[in-house]
Design a protein around this motif. Structure first.
Motif, PDB file in Angstrom:
ATOM      1  N   ASP A  19      -8.188  -5.922  -6.748  1.00 25.24           N
ATOM      2  CA  ASP A  19      -8.657  -4.545  -6.781  1.00 25.24           C
ATOM      3  C   ASP A  19     -10.179  -4.553  -6.729  1.00 25.24           C
ATOM      4  O   ASP A  19     -10.827  -5.394  -7.354  1.00 25.24           O
ATOM      5  N   GLU A  77      -7.961   3.256  -7.453  1.00 25.90           N
ATOM      6  CA  GLU A  77      -8.094   4.293  -6.431  1.00 25.90           C
ATOM      7  C   GLU A  77      -6.838   5.145  -6.346  1.00 25.90           C
ATOM      8  O   GLU A  77      -6.911   6.372  -6.183  1.00 25.90           O
ATOM      9  N   HIS A 127      -1.802  -0.533  -3.800  1.00 31.69           N
ATOM     10  CA  HIS A 127      -3.111   0.006  -3.428  1.00 31.69           C
ATOM     11  C   HIS A 127      -2.957   1.318  -2.661  1.00 31.69           C
ATOM     12  O   HIS A 127      -1.897   1.616  -2.097  1.00 31.69           O
ATOM     13  N   ARG A 166       0.857  -1.184   0.000  1.00 33.66           N
ATOM     14  CA  ARG A 166       0.000   0.000   0.000  1.00 33.66           C
ATOM     15  C   ARG A 166       0.895   1.237   0.000  1.00 33.66           C
ATOM     16  O   ARG A 166       1.920   1.265   0.680  1.00 33.66           O
ATOM     17  N   VAL A 205      -0.129  -5.252  -7.721  1.00 29.68           N
ATOM     18  CA  VAL A 205      -0.867  -3.993  -7.627  1.00 29.68           C
ATOM     19  C   VAL A 205      -0.490  -3.266  -6.341  1.00 29.68           C
ATOM     20  O   VAL A 205      -0.468  -3.857  -5.257  1.00 29.68           O
ATOM     21  N   SER A 220      -3.260   0.829  -8.390  1.00 26.84           N
ATOM     22  CA  SER A 220      -4.684   0.483  -8.356  1.00 26.84           C
ATOM     23  C   SER A 220      -5.505   1.648  -8.891  1.00 26.84           C
ATOM     24  O   SER A 220      -5.021   2.786  -9.007  1.00 26.84           O
TER      25      SER A 220
END
Length: 724
Positions: A704, A47, A162, A15, A160, A45
């Motif tokens: 995701d 977002e 995030h 993250r 990914v 991602s």
């Protein structure tokens, strides 16, 4: 502080703490950031793209620079990976032909001709004396020039990144997760906890810190900010003293205690006094580390503090002036008298964790069914007081104690050193094993969360439970020892990289191919550069600026059942001494060319930090249907002081592989089945769509688009799934 610790959040959680800065149109910079990430096998991602696109371009660029550095190091792309043979895997010569070429070049060189002729006359040739052997003959840029660009393939790894919460929240959450972990942390995670503990020491704290070495790291940070350390055993104080001396808080290695400041001496002695005053029985722990206590006493001078008399008792026990028998010694006394039931009752009442660790022995020395019943009854009473990981560890142990045949035992210490011995123990009674399994499963089921909806990635089911953080190395895509994961691809490429710290160091990458009966089929190494199975990139014998070696395998051409990659210390520094060292593997399709090292094809990269002279990160096995699977090992063999090579370790590795593949590990599948028995509704994730509404997701990568409120367990935090 925020930017200094941001890389830890990215590395541990995948993250990115929510970037902050002036608003603006950062869409173009975000697209460039995403494209750069994809070259390393990562992606933003949805977002995170949206968040970055709303910030000013310079803010996005600064975030990108920091994040790219972190992910490139994660995958091993922060260094230059050159190869000896410039167009590897093409045009790798036959080993003997290559050696003859090196000899011919040495004979043509006036500076080395005489020495080479002398060696040839004696019949023994040292390859390291040949000027063209073992050293790069081209630059990194020249190597890149002969390789095509990598052709992207659907099977390339894509991890990914995030969007996280704000940086302070993410740093605090990571600190709480590491400090509150119910399983011991690996060496790197302990260092990360130390980095986080300082800024977080005066903020929110875990409800409990059950792992003692983690508590020592936190206590060290608490002392620095003037907070009282968390101490409830005398060994907590000893570990804190080791932390203050920058020693080993695990107590595996002796610590050289230095002169301590008066405030630190007072804190340690006051802590000791309070612990012993509250529970004098805890003096029994002193004898386990008697010599360390003696050395520490020379630095603390407890006689100067008569107002803490209980602290002085600790050192009196260490010197043998006062008797404080440990539970282990009291248990031994009872067993010497044949009182198995008494020993079990003592441990159940005062040291339930030790009862579980001594369970196998107690059942074996029990004279009859009545004594075994007493042991099992003590286990039932003690079970609710035992740590969840210990319950699961004993469950795994019992599962492997059917016995019979010519069983072998694999021993692995906390540092990953492994050895094999005959299992001479008699098997446990089937009825006792069945009762224990039922008891332990019931206890685990009682403690597990009861999620209504489980979303499971099928590939995670055979991942071994992380019962210890030391059962896996730090890195990317690394799974705990005993895990099994599918391998899909036509080309399997191993790589190792090292950079020496103080003296010339030669590490050698090798791969041993074994048949179904663990017999040697062939190997690839610097002594066998080519074979039907693949190619070796060539031997590099020094690494002042870093060096890499590769092995390329065509899985369809492998004639055996097992492929065991290894890294050997041939000379120089060990794995714990080099400035940097890691191993990994890549998977490619047959049409993919590219450089020898392409980060987006890396499936796993792990640090090489362990004892011994031979590292065995994992092994590959082909099943009856022809599919390949990775079996995670994270092991180190002692080896010889120098000149280690695969030929000398074939028998040892075959014996080790046979013993390891006969062992069964507890996996995520076990916990999922227990949650299903408690009523959880399970859906296997198809890799594309996620259900509406919150779920508990367990998988190798976080999808995701999971609904808010979902709980997510991936290898980075799988330890949090274990019951407390």
């Amino acid at each position: 502080m925020v930017h200094a610790l941001e890389h830890l959040v990215v590395r541990h959680t995948h993250r990115l703490p929510s970037p902050t800065g002036p608003a603006g149109d950062g869409a173009a910079a975000t697209r460039r950031f995403d494209a750069a990430l994809m070259t390393a096998g990562f992606k933003l991602s949805g977002e995170l793209v949206e968040r970055l696109s709303g910030l000013a371009g310079p803010t996005v660029v600064r975030t990108a620079v920091r994040t790219l550095a972190t992910v490139r190091e994660l995958v091993g792309d922060h260094v230059r990976h050159n190869v000896y043979f410039v167009d590897f895997p093409d045009n790798v010569p036959d080993t003997l032909d290559f050696w003859r070429e090196c000899v011919a070049e040495a004979l043509a060189d006036d500076a080395t001709r005489a020495r080479t002729v002398e060696q040839l006359s004696a019949g023994v040739l040292d390859l390291l004396t040949l000027p063209s052997y073992g050293r790069y003959r081209h630059t990194y840029e020249e190597m890149l020039a002969v390789h095509d660009e990598l052709i992207a393939a659907a099977g390339d790894r894509l991890t990914v990144l995030h969007l996280g919460a704000d940086a302070d929240t993410e740093v605090t959450a990571l600190y709480l997760a590491l400090a509150g972990s119910t399983t011991p942390l690996g060496e790197e995670h302990l260092r990360d906890l130390a980095a986080l503990a300082g800024p977080c020491a005066d903020g929110p704290q875990p409800e409990t810190i059950t792992v003692r070495e983690s508590r020592a790291v936190v206590n060290h940070a608490r002392l620095r900010v003037g907070a009282a350390p968390l101490l409830d055993t005398v060994t907590d104080v000893l570990r804190l003293a080791c932390a203050l001396a920058e020693g080993d808080v695990t107590l595996r290695e002796p610590t050289r205690f230095r002169a301590l400041s008066r405030p630190h001496r007072r804190a340690l002695l006051a802590g000791l006094d309070a612990v012993v005053a509250a529970s004098p029985a805890k003096l029994s722990d002193v004898s386990a580390h008697r010599e360390a206590w003696k050395r520490l006493g020379e630095r603390l001078h407890p006689h100067e503090y008569p107002h803490w008399p209980h602290a002085a008792e600790v050192f009196a026990v260490a010197r043998g002036e006062r008797r404080a028998p440990s539970f282990d010694s009291r248990m031994e006394e009872l067993l010497a008298r044949g009182d198995v039931a008494g020993a079990a009752d003592l441990l159940a009442s005062h040291a339930p964790g030790r009862l579980f660790r001594a369970l196998d022995r107690l059942l074996r020395v029990a004279a009859d069914a009545k004594e075994r019943e007493a042991v099992l009854a003590a286990v039932e009473r003690a079970a609710p007081e035992v740590a969840g990981r210990v319950v699961l560890s004993v469950r795994e142990h019992v599962r492997n104690r059917a016995g019979g045949g010519d069983a072998r035992r694999v021993f692995v210490n906390r540092a990953g050193a492994a050895w094999v011995a005959d299992d001479t123990r008699p098997p446990l009674e089937d009825a006792d094993r069945e009762r224990l399994v039922a008891l332990l499963d019931a206890e685990t089921r009682r403690r597990l969360p009861s999620p209504r909806r489980l979303l499971i990635d099928p590939d995670v089911l055979d991942v071994a439970l992380p019962l210890s953080g030391r059962a896996a190395s730090a890195g990317l895509g690394v799974l705990p020892r005993g895990s099994v994961s599918p391998v899909e691809g036509e080309l399997l490429r191993f790589f190792t990289y090292w950079r020496e710290a103080r003296r010339t160091t030669d590490l050698d990458l090798s791969a041993l191919v074994l048949d179904a009966a663990y017999g040697t089929v062939t190997w690839l190494s610097y002594t066998a550069l080519t074979d039907v199975e693949g190619r070796h990139s060539g031997d590099i014998t020094e690494a002042p600026d870093g060096a890499s070696e590769f092995i390329d395998l065509r899985l369809g051409a492998v004639r055996g059942t097992f492929v065991v990659p290894q890294v050997y210390v041939y000379s120089g520094e060990g794995f714990d001494e080099v400035a940097e060292g890691f191993f990994g593997f890549m998977l490619r399709d047959s049409e993919q060319r590219g450089r020898p090292f392409e980060p987006r094809t890396v499936r796993m990269k792990s640090d090489l930090r362990g004892p011994g002279k031979a590292a065995l990160p994992l092994a590959f096995r082909r099943d009856d249907e022809g599919r390949w699977h990775a079996h995670w090992l994270h092991l180190y063999l002692r080896g010889a002081p120098s000149a280690n090579r695969v030929e000398g370790h074939r028998v040892t590795i075959a014996v080790l592989m046979r013993a390891l593949f006969d062992r069964t590990y507890l996996t995520v599948r076990h916990l999922v089945s227990l949650m299903e028995e408690s009523g959880a509704e399970t859906t296997l994730w198809d890799g594309r769509t996620v259900p509406d509404g919150p779920v508990t997701y367990i998988g190798l990568e976080r999808p995701d688009g999971l609904a808010p409120g979902s709980r997510i367990f991936t290898p980075e935090n799988l330890r949090d799934l274990l019951p407390a």
